[in-house]
Design an enzyme around this catalytic site. Sequence first.
Site, PDB file in Angstrom:
ATOM      1  N   ASP A   1       1.250  -8.770   2.248  1.00 18.15           N
ATOM      2  CA  ASP A   1       0.038  -8.105   1.736  1.00 18.15           C
ATOM      3  C   ASP A   1      -0.815  -9.172   1.066  1.00 18.15           C
ATOM      4  OD1 ASP A   1      -1.825  -6.209   0.414  1.00 18.15           O
ATOM      5  OD2 ASP A   1      -0.308  -4.720   0.918  1.00 18.15           O
TER       6      ASP A   1
ATOM      7  N   TYR B   1     -15.242   4.955   8.558  1.00 20.62           N
ATOM      8  CA  TYR B   1     -13.786   4.886   8.713  1.00 20.62           C
ATOM      9  C   TYR B   1     -13.363   5.583  10.012  1.00 20.62           C
ATOM     10  CZ  TYR B   1      -8.891   5.955   7.411  1.00 20.62           C
ATOM     11  OH  TYR B   1      -7.528   6.081   7.365  1.00 20.62           O
TER      12      TYR B   1
ATOM     13  N   LYS C   1     -11.586   4.064  13.325  1.00 24.74           N
ATOM     14  CA  LYS C   1     -10.296   4.545  13.834  1.00 24.74           C
ATOM     15  C   LYS C   1     -10.419   4.951  15.307  1.00 24.74           C
ATOM     16  CE  LYS C   1      -7.541   3.975  10.333  1.00 24.74           C
ATOM     17  NZ  LYS C   1      -6.500   2.937  10.420  1.00 24.74           N
TER      18      LYS C   1
ATOM     19  N   GLY D   1       0.813  -1.219   0.000  1.00 26.37           N
ATOM     20  CA  GLY D   1       0.000   0.000   0.000  1.00 26.37           C
ATOM     21  C   GLY D   1       0.846   1.270   0.000  1.00 26.37           C
TER      22      GLY D   1
HETATM   23  C1  AKB Z   1      -8.486   9.061   3.852  1.00 25.43           C
HETATM   24  O1  AKB Z   1      -8.650  10.057   3.131  1.00 25.43           O
HETATM   25  O2  AKB Z   1      -9.370   8.237   4.109  1.00 25.43           O
HETATM   26  C2  AKB Z   1      -7.118   8.853   4.484  1.00 25.43           C
HETATM   27  C3  AKB Z   1      -7.039   9.454   5.847  1.00 25.43           C
HETATM   28  C4  AKB Z   1      -6.986  10.911   6.026  1.00 25.43           C
HETATM   29  O3  AKB Z   1      -6.989   8.737   6.817  1.00 25.43           O
HETATM   30  N1  AKB Z   1      -6.115   9.399   3.654  1.00 25.43           N
END
Ligand code: AKB
Length: 317
Positions: free
Chosen positions: A34, A143, A147, A11
């Site tokens: 990977d 996302y 996180k 990646g």
């Molecule tokens: C995204 O845009 O999802 C990543 C990040 C900022 O974690 N590059």
Amino acid sequence: MENILIIGASGQIGSELTLALRERYGNDHVFASDIKEPAEDVRESGPFYMLDVMDDKHLIHFVIRHKITQIYHLAAVLSGNAEKLPVQAWQINMNSLMNVLEIAKLVEEVRQVFWPSSIAVFGPSTPKENTPQLTIMEPATVYGISKLAGERWCEYYYKRYGVDVRSLRYPGLISYKTEAGGGTTDWAVEIFYAALREKAYTCFLAENTRLPMMFMPDAINATIALMEAPAEEVRFHIGYNIKGFNCTPAELTAAIQKHIPDFKIGYAPDFRQEIADTWPDSVDDHYARCHDHWKSRYDIDTTTDIMLKNLKEKLKL
Ligand code: AKB
């Protein structure tokens, strides 16, 4: 002696971090892995294995067999892609982290784990400018939620089981070696390819959308500085804020136009605009700068310079 496993070595971050770690720790001591083929220099400079982080049984055997002492787990579904398949993205991002944390707990030889967090942990109620390390965090994306939950799990494993897991909240990362995929900050890489190839780019964010960014060598140096910091100096086992520079699409366009005056930009904001609007404009990274006196070295102009020079060569233009 360290034996390092990189998960996600094909990646954007992994392909550069693998080479940097091989230089420091020796080629044979950095195991790249990977589910995708790696770049040629990753494959040729040391061991590479096809390894799926979701397969916990295979992973634990690998870690024991190769006497792994450090794991960098870089594989993730990024913000834009995660919005398209929320449940799948949640499962991949969380289960992969849990597999790695469990292995680090169970296998005594594993001394350290690195796991990337992101500016996506912040949300619309977070202060937007100079966002502090500790502040309101109500991420509005899958996302970002993964996180933030991941950060809480990292701290839990540290406090409950003594797993020395370390993390950085990466901003948008700009690099010329391997393209990112599926993120909200991808425009800041795409724009360079388009400027050189077509002298025109249509950006999926609006012209004045400001976001934190960082040139990849800064991100690699910050990562290694944190991982090599003495344990007693590591104050957080959640992600540290780190800062490079921040910019809008209009500002990066102006920086590129200093080299390519006839470069043209258009704007067609899509679903990623809504994601970007919930993220900070800039972050305060003074805690991260304590580690080995790490400091960002690249601003918007030096990044643009180096990006254009290297991409020109890579694209044979
Ligand atoms: C995204 O845009 O999802 C990543 C990040 C900022 O974690 N590059």
